[in-house]
Scaffold this motif. Sequence first.
Motif, PDB file in Angstrom:
ATOM      1  N   MET A  14      15.479 -63.496 -29.962  1.00  0.00           N
ATOM      2  CA  MET A  14      15.381 -62.168 -30.569  1.00  0.00           C
ATOM      3  C   MET A  14      14.481 -61.242 -29.769  1.00  0.00           C
ATOM      4  N   ALA A  15      13.513 -61.794 -29.055  1.00  0.00           N
ATOM      5  CA  ALA A  15      12.646 -60.999 -28.193  1.00  0.00           C
ATOM      6  C   ALA A  15      12.242 -61.862 -27.012  1.00  0.00           C
ATOM      7  N   TRP A  28      10.872 -57.164 -24.410  1.00  0.00           N
ATOM      8  CA  TRP A  28      12.020 -56.408 -24.898  1.00  0.00           C
ATOM      9  C   TRP A  28      12.699 -57.202 -25.988  1.00  0.00           C
ATOM     10  N   GLY A  29      13.474 -56.485 -26.831  1.00  0.00           N
ATOM     11  CA  GLY A  29      14.164 -57.109 -27.953  1.00  0.00           C
ATOM     12  C   GLY A  29      13.626 -56.615 -29.280  1.00  0.00           C
ATOM     13  N   TYR A  30      13.643 -57.494 -30.274  1.00  0.00           N
ATOM     14  CA  TYR A  30      13.203 -57.187 -31.636  1.00  0.00           C
ATOM     15  C   TYR A  30      11.687 -57.051 -31.657  1.00  0.00           C
ATOM     16  N   HIS A  32       9.776 -55.557 -34.626  1.00  0.00           N
ATOM     17  CA  HIS A  32       9.390 -55.022 -35.927  1.00  0.00           C
ATOM     18  C   HIS A  32       7.929 -55.281 -36.288  1.00  0.00           C
ATOM     19  N   THR A  42       8.918 -51.010 -33.035  1.00  0.00           N
ATOM     20  CA  THR A  42      10.306 -50.631 -32.848  1.00  0.00           C
ATOM     21  C   THR A  42      11.192 -51.851 -33.008  1.00  0.00           C
ATOM     22  N   ASN A  43      12.281 -51.710 -33.773  1.00  0.00           N
ATOM     23  CA  ASN A  43      13.156 -52.845 -34.028  1.00  0.00           C
ATOM     24  C   ASN A  43      13.902 -53.339 -32.800  1.00  0.00           C
ATOM     25  N   ASN A  44      14.437 -52.456 -32.006  1.00  0.00           N
ATOM     26  CA  ASN A  44      15.238 -52.890 -30.864  1.00  0.00           C
ATOM     27  C   ASN A  44      14.836 -52.160 -29.597  1.00  0.00           C
ATOM     28  N   ASN A  45      14.247 -52.879 -28.678  1.00  0.00           N
ATOM     29  CA  ASN A  45      13.919 -52.348 -27.362  1.00  0.00           C
ATOM     30  C   ASN A  45      14.905 -52.968 -26.389  1.00  0.00           C
ATOM     31  N   VAL A  46      15.902 -52.201 -25.999  1.00  0.00           N
ATOM     32  CA  VAL A  46      16.935 -52.698 -25.098  1.00  0.00           C
ATOM     33  C   VAL A  46      16.382 -52.871 -23.689  1.00  0.00           C
TER      34      VAL A  46
END
Length: 186
Positions: A14-15, A28-30, A32, A42-46
């Motif tokens: 997930m991260a 990067w990733g989840y 929360h 931040t929920n989603n860091n692409v």
Amino acid sequence: LSSITAISSQEEGMALVALDSSGYVWTWGYGHDGEMGNNTATNNNVLPVEVCGVGQTNCTSNPLSNITRIAAGITHDLAMTSGGIVYAWGQNTYNELGDGTTTNRATPVTATVPANVTGIGGGLYDSYVVYTSGSMTNSTTALASAVNPSVYGQTVTYTATVAPASPALGTPTGTVTFTDGGTNIT
């Protein structure tokens, strides 16, 4: 990103946390619960973001630096310097960050750990350090886990491999102790 020397994954990928050859940490990733370490939730860091230094809010100007090891727990991350200083950030429900609180942290805090830390590991809701005592202080210790747990209560086997540090000779003696929140694990 270039020159990545280590990467670690949180639960089911997930991260991700990565270490570059200059000693900087990227995530990067989840995110929360603050696991990105960049002063956000931040929920989603692409795209990868640089982790802030301790007590900093501008990660670009003041990144976490001089890191030699990284590890990921289920929703928290760890980083360690060559001098054995351990930093942690993210979810802290069970004091997995080692700062004596249960407050989630969106930037790294310095974990309270024993002297002579040589390795780190992240678990479900816990963190691990390997530290040396006795004549093992002239050695290197590698920590590996057989499983990255994703289910509460799942058994995880940690292995510490101790070897003499160059130019030392012989067999290191002493004790490798695994601790969880100050409690020794046997």
